[in-house]
Design a protein around this motif. Sequence first.
Motif, PDB file in Angstrom:
ATOM      1  N   THR A  46      -1.264   6.854   2.533  1.00 22.82           N
ATOM      2  CA  THR A  46       0.154   6.509   2.404  1.00 22.82           C
ATOM      3  C   THR A  46       1.025   7.384   3.305  1.00 22.82           C
ATOM      4  O   THR A  46       0.626   8.481   3.710  1.00 22.82           O
ATOM      5  CB  THR A  46       0.623   6.694   0.953  1.00 22.82           C
ATOM      6  N   GLN A  47       2.222   6.894   3.588  1.00 22.01           N
ATOM      7  CA  GLN A  47       3.183   7.689   4.361  1.00 22.01           C
ATOM      8  C   GLN A  47       3.553   8.949   3.594  1.00 22.01           C
ATOM      9  O   GLN A  47       3.744  10.011   4.190  1.00 22.01           O
ATOM     10  CB  GLN A  47       4.431   6.859   4.699  1.00 22.01           C
ATOM     11  N   GLU A  48       3.641   8.846   2.275  1.00 20.58           N
ATOM     12  CA  GLU A  48       3.953  10.031   1.463  1.00 20.58           C
ATOM     13  C   GLU A  48       2.889  11.113   1.654  1.00 20.58           C
ATOM     14  O   GLU A  48       3.218  12.294   1.805  1.00 20.58           O
ATOM     15  CB  GLU A  48       4.066   9.634  -0.015  1.00 20.58           C
ATOM     16  N   HIS A 107      -4.282   4.390  10.638  1.00 27.47           N
ATOM     17  CA  HIS A 107      -2.903   3.937  10.481  1.00 27.47           C
ATOM     18  C   HIS A 107      -2.473   4.089   9.026  1.00 27.47           C
ATOM     19  O   HIS A 107      -3.283   3.847   8.101  1.00 27.47           O
ATOM     20  CB  HIS A 107      -2.760   2.481  10.909  1.00 27.47           C
ATOM     21  N   VAL A 108      -1.235   4.480   8.831  1.00 27.37           N
ATOM     22  CA  VAL A 108      -0.686   4.547   7.480  1.00 27.37           C
ATOM     23  C   VAL A 108      -0.834   3.165   6.851  1.00 27.37           C
ATOM     24  O   VAL A 108      -0.569   2.148   7.488  1.00 27.37           O
ATOM     25  CB  VAL A 108       0.786   4.998   7.515  1.00 27.37           C
ATOM     26  N   GLY A 109      -1.314   3.129   5.634  1.00 27.56           N
ATOM     27  CA  GLY A 109      -1.571   1.884   4.916  1.00 27.56           C
ATOM     28  C   GLY A 109      -3.021   1.434   4.996  1.00 27.56           C
ATOM     29  O   GLY A 109      -3.419   0.518   4.281  1.00 27.56           O
ATOM     30  N   SER A 110      -3.818   2.100   5.850  1.00 29.06           N
ATOM     31  CA  SER A 110      -5.240   1.751   5.970  1.00 29.06           C
ATOM     32  C   SER A 110      -6.012   2.228   4.752  1.00 29.06           C
ATOM     33  O   SER A 110      -5.663   3.229   4.121  1.00 29.06           O
ATOM     34  CB  SER A 110      -5.850   2.409   7.216  1.00 29.06           C
ATOM     35  N   ARG A 111      -7.100   1.529   4.506  1.00 34.53           N
ATOM     36  CA  ARG A 111      -8.041   1.953   3.461  1.00 34.53           C
ATOM     37  C   ARG A 111      -9.218   2.619   4.150  1.00 34.53           C
ATOM     38  O   ARG A 111      -9.762   2.093   5.119  1.00 34.53           O
ATOM     39  CB  ARG A 111      -8.521   0.756   2.641  1.00 34.53           C
TER      40      ARG A 111
END
Length: 151
Positions: free
Chosen positions: A28-30, A102-106
Motif C-alpha cells: 500500500t501507499q501507506e 508498484h503500489v497496489g501490487s500483490r
Amino acid sequence: MPQKVISYQDLATAAGTDLGYSEYRTVTQEQVDTFADAADDHQWIHTDPERAKDGPFGGPIAHGYLTLSLQIPFWAELFEVDGVSTKVNYGLEKVRFPSPVHVGSRIRMKATIASVDEVPGGYQIAVDQVIEVDGGTKPAVVSRGLYRFYA
C-alpha cells in the motif's frame, strides 16, 4: 502457523527442503510512506503518486528495501524450527531487485533451504528467497538469507 515446522534435531538434514509459497499481501501507499519516514528516503518515485504517474514506472513503486524487509512476515508464514532457544537473522547474500513493485501490487515469497551448516552451538541455514509480483514476469527480490538456530 508456519507451513513447515522442523525440529532442531532434524535441521541438519533439511538442505533442499522446499518451503513453498507465502500468502499474497498487497503493498500500500501507506506502507511506502511509513517506510520512507523510517528510512528517510522520500524520493518522489515512492512518495508522490501524482508525479510518479509521469515517471519511469507509470506510478509509485515500493522501495527495494521495503520489499526486502517483507521477507520477515513471509518467513514467519513458511518456516519454524522447534526446540531452539535462540533464532538469529545472520544476514543476506546476493540480494537483487530485478523488477519494481508498484503500489497496489500483490506480492508473495517462495523459499527453499539451500544448505545447512554447523556453527558453534547450533546450525546456520542458507535460504533461497524469491519475492514475486502477482502477474509479473520477473521477481521483485531475489536473495539468499542466512539464519542461525541455537539449542
